[in-house]
Design an enzyme around this catalytic site. Sequence first.
Site, short mmCIF file in Angstrom:
data_model
loop_
_atom_site.label_atom_id
_atom_site.label_comp_id
_atom_site.label_asym_id
_atom_site.label_seq_id
_atom_site.Cartn_x
_atom_site.Cartn_y
_atom_site.Cartn_z
CG ASP A 80 -2.10 0.95 1.11
OD1 ASP A 80 -2.27 1.56 0.03
OD2 ASP A 80 -2.84 1.09 2.09
CE LYS A 81 -0.16 7.56 -2.73
NZ LYS A 81 -1.50 8.20 -2.73
CG HIS A 82 -0.68 7.72 4.01
ND1 HIS A 82 -2.06 7.83 4.15
CD2 HIS A 82 -0.16 8.84 4.58
CE1 HIS A 82 -2.34 8.95 4.78
NE2 HIS A 82 -1.22 9.58 5.06
CB SER A 83 -0.43 10.87 -0.54
OG SER A 83 -0.19 12.26 -0.71
CB THR A 120 -8.44 8.58 -2.50
OG1 THR A 120 -7.12 9.12 -2.54
CG2 THR A 120 -8.53 7.45 -3.50
NE ARG A 168 -3.92 14.45 16.64
CZ ARG A 168 -3.63 13.97 15.42
NH1 ARG A 168 -4.14 12.82 15.02
NH2 ARG A 168 -2.84 14.64 14.63
CB SER A 183 -3.34 9.73 13.31
OG SER A 183 -4.57 9.81 12.61
CE LYS A 187 -6.56 6.99 9.31
NZ LYS A 187 -6.04 7.85 10.37
CE LYS A 188 -2.83 4.22 3.78
NZ LYS A 188 -3.52 3.73 2.58
#
Length: 435
Positions: A80-83, A120, A168, A183, A187-188
């Site tokens: 997977d990828k996260h931005s 997304t 927060r 955070s 989730k990832k």
Amino acid sequence: MSDARSIIAKLRQRQTPSRDELAWFAQGLADGSVSDAQAGAFAMAVCLNGLGDVGRVALTIAMRDSGQVLDWDLDGPVLDKHSTGGVGDCVSLVLAPALAACGAYVPMISGRGLGHTGGTLDKLDAIPGVSTQLSERRFRDVMARAGCAIVGATATVAPADRRLYAVRDVTATVESMDLITASILSKKLAAGLDGLVLDVKVGSGAFMKDAEDARALADALVKTANAAGCKTTALITDMSQPLAPALGNALEVAEVMRVLTGVAQGPLVEICAALGGVLLSNGGLAKDVQSGADAIVSAIADGRAAERFGAMIAAKGGPMQFVENWPRFLPEATVIREIAAQGSGYITAINGEALGLAVVDLGGGRKVESDVINPAVGMSDVVRLGAKVSKGQPLCVIHAARFADADRAEAAVRAAIRVGAQPPTLPELIAERIG
């Protein structure tokens, strides 16, 4: 026996709570036994005094384990990828199917728009019939059929993060590096990944405007994810201008389809190749990063990525022939206005955040949580940094619901895009790799 007050007191005294104490606190966030006041005090104490590397890892794992952690029995690595967010950033919609075409499985748990950046899930919502909130059974079915599934988090994924994030947001503690890291990763990592790549944006269209801040975040994310058992690399990438020449949900999907069907190239393909190359190499599907990057480019060029994207869209309830007939399915705005340059010269600066906020003002994002997004509005054909323009040439095309909306967007575009006599020094798209 742990209790919230002693944990908060430790943090106040600049001591790091134990792994068991942080696990107890995360479970308390998830099941409600920790009060909002205690959650707010915890967030402020972490924001002011920090957790350190060991505490950050412990909190991330505790928040991951506060809910369901998926496991997979598949014939390829789960990647997977996260931005960290930017404008015109539709990488996920290209990269996920390209990775699937190369033998990976991509269970991408994504989010909605935040501030000036598009989400997304909001982009996928522009496609008629597509569901982004899936049951676990259907999530697994889409993965089996397409090799990738881009979905929203369910209530069972990292519930401690959902609770703490809400606190927060109203206690001015969003900016804590430790809490941001926990955070994002909780989730990832709950998706059961074998490998992760992080796209940490820096520049006018990113949340991180300063390179040192971006590097610090990338370093914290990589160290924490690897310590939590997930092979992770970060790329620091340029967001001094929109990544794709389109901003707005349907318009970005259209740009994705132009890339997947071979009509468009440019920075979107380049960054997908860079991110995908790292993942395929780390996941054992390519001998090195360059081979992985080449494989991603080939999967896009020969149509295999488009095929996977179409399979995902159909499996999630969208049109069966979306890839073949995508223009007929995407909504169009009623007011379309070309914004012409008022003078000649070079594009020397683009305020990406201002453009993103202009799209939100058009109705393409949310100002408050209850706002309904208009998927058709936004901007297309956005000029690139360094481009030479003559008076009367277009800077972009605005897509609006009403003439008054287009007027405001035009003013925002003219203020955000600067034309000067000398060409600027262009930043590198990929600034640095960490991990």
